[in-house]
Design a protein around this motif. Structure first.
Motif, PDB file in Angstrom:
ATOM      1  N   THR A   1     -31.917  -7.229   1.098  1.00  0.00           N
ATOM      2  CA  THR A   1     -32.379  -7.179  -0.286  1.00  0.00           C
ATOM      3  C   THR A   1     -33.379  -8.297  -0.584  1.00  0.00           C
TER       4      THR A   1
ATOM      5  N   ASP B   1     -29.854   0.635 -10.544  1.00  0.00           N
ATOM      6  CA  ASP B   1     -29.550   0.877  -9.125  1.00  0.00           C
ATOM      7  C   ASP B   1     -30.573   1.767  -8.441  1.00  0.00           C
ATOM      8  N   HIS B   2     -31.205   2.638  -9.228  1.00  0.00           N
ATOM      9  CA  HIS B   2     -32.109   3.626  -8.646  1.00  0.00           C
ATOM     10  C   HIS B   2     -33.536   3.097  -8.472  1.00  0.00           C
TER      11      HIS B   2
ATOM     12  N   TRP C   1     -34.648   1.153  -6.298  1.00  0.00           N
ATOM     13  CA  TRP C   1     -35.062   1.004  -4.902  1.00  0.00           C
ATOM     14  C   TRP C   1     -35.746   2.246  -4.358  1.00  0.00           C
TER      15      TRP C   1
END
Length: 373
Positions: free
Chosen positions: A260, A48-49, A51
């Protein structure tokens, strides 16, 4: 001089192939594989991190590479997207007038022509086209909301040389001037420093930047198209604290973001740019190599019944030679039967040249053409 070692994976994947279509699908250098794997590794390690890294150092590095190539004053005016079509749709949505009056050359790429034709059908657009030679005079004699021109025309290799003059017509209230640089970016040296405050510039990594799909970009001048109607939540990264119901936009090129996306193209783009820099392979150096191969091919006089649409001799030249002839399509398919990749558009055969070719490849091409014509 040969740089085949930089493309060992692509060349080994089809050893007998002669790929003379770098203007269509440029073979990927080995560095792009490393970039692609780095994208996977970051996704696995960061999940998740990821980005924060993508929209931070990866994004900024890609902006710097593009800005350096085009001599842009501010890398922050750049935005990335999966394709240039996304940018065209968002840009047109930001024009308040309806129908939108568009002037373009008569040699624009299929995706632009198709979208404009459909917008004309729906009443969204009034489209007028002009020859590359007549574009500037037509732009000066009437008002258009949008003026669109490829730097290098995809079909003929014609170079539009009036970018500065077109830029002089641009105003934040209209017209907006858009340069499609897909066949110019990293194919001919391009300096936008004097017109960056007035023109949009579109291109991507699929062709001469050697990065494959998914790494297209837009330079958007400050004060132009500040609030695209077609938008995605990534365009609001700086305004996520706005009250509900208010649509905010990033203050720079990111106002053209959607939602996204697959970031692997940016990883590949950065990896390839770093490889080129480490090898000293500037656009000028690559163009010199290509020009020598083009001259060698033309000296062979392999296509005497074809008309060369973009002769050599000028200070700049497309990375491909465009030959018009009645048998263009038939020759393209005969060459394909010999594992020679070229490209055909109607009656125009395009033969593209690149770093992964040398004089021996050109000799083989000349010999094969002599056997199949």
């Amino acid at each position: 001089m040969s740089w085949k070692h930089l493309f060992s994976r692509s060349l080994a994947a089809n050893p007998g192939r002669l790929h003379f279509a770098a203007h269509s699908h440029h073979l990927w250098p080995d560095a792009s594989h490393d970039g692609h794997m780095a994208a996977w590794q970051d996704a696995a390690a960061l999940a998740d991190h990821k980005w924060a890294k993508i929209m931070g150092p990866i994004w900024s590095e890609a902006q710097e590479h593009v800005a350096n190539e085009l001599n842009l004053p501010d890398p922050a005016t750049l935005c990335f997207a999966p394709n240039t079509h996304d940018f065209i749709v968002r840009m047109l949505s930001a024009i308040p007038a309806r129908p939108v009056r568009v002037l373009a050359t008569d040699g624009e790429f299929h995706s632009f022509r198709r979208q404009m034709t459909r917008w004309v059908e729906s009443g969204e657009v009034v489209l007028e086209t002009a020859s590359p030679e007549g574009l500037l005079s037509r732009a000066r004699t009437d008002f258009f909301d949008l003026i669109f021109a490829s730097h290098v025309l995809f079909n003929s290799g014609t170079i539009v040389s009036v970018l500065d003059e077109l830029a002089a017509l641009a105003r934040p209230e209209g017209p907006w001037v858009v340069i499609d640089g897909y066949h110019g970016f990293m194919a001919i040296e391009t300096d936008l420093s004097q017109i960056a405050d007035r023109v949009f510039y579109l291109s991507g990594g699929y062709k001469y930047a050697m990065a494959g799909e998914g790494a297209c970009f837009l330079h958007a001048p400050p004060g132009y198209a500040e609030r695209p109607v077609v938008t995605g939540w990534y365009a609001a990264f700086d305004d996520l604290a706005l009250p509900p119901g208010e649509v905010g936009y990033a203050p720079d090129g990111r106002r053209f973001l959607g939602s996204t996306f697959d970031p692997s193209g940016l990883y590949r783009y950065n990896a390839v740019q770093n490889m080129l820099n480490s090898e000293g392979l500037t656009t000028a150096v690559i163009s010199s190599h290509v020009a020598a191969l083009q001259a060698q091919f033309l000296e062979g006089d392999s296509l005497p019944d074809f008309e060369l649409l973009n002769p050599l001799g000028g200070p700049q030249h497309a990375r491909f030679l465009a030959f018009r002839g009645e048998t263009a399509s038939a020759l393209h398919y005969r060459l394909a039967g010999q594992n020679v990749v070229t490209d055909v558009r109607g009656d125009v055969l395009r033969i593209g040249f690149a770093l992964y070719q040398d004089r021996n490849d050109v000799e083989r091409l000349i010999k094969i053409i002599a056997e199949v014509v």
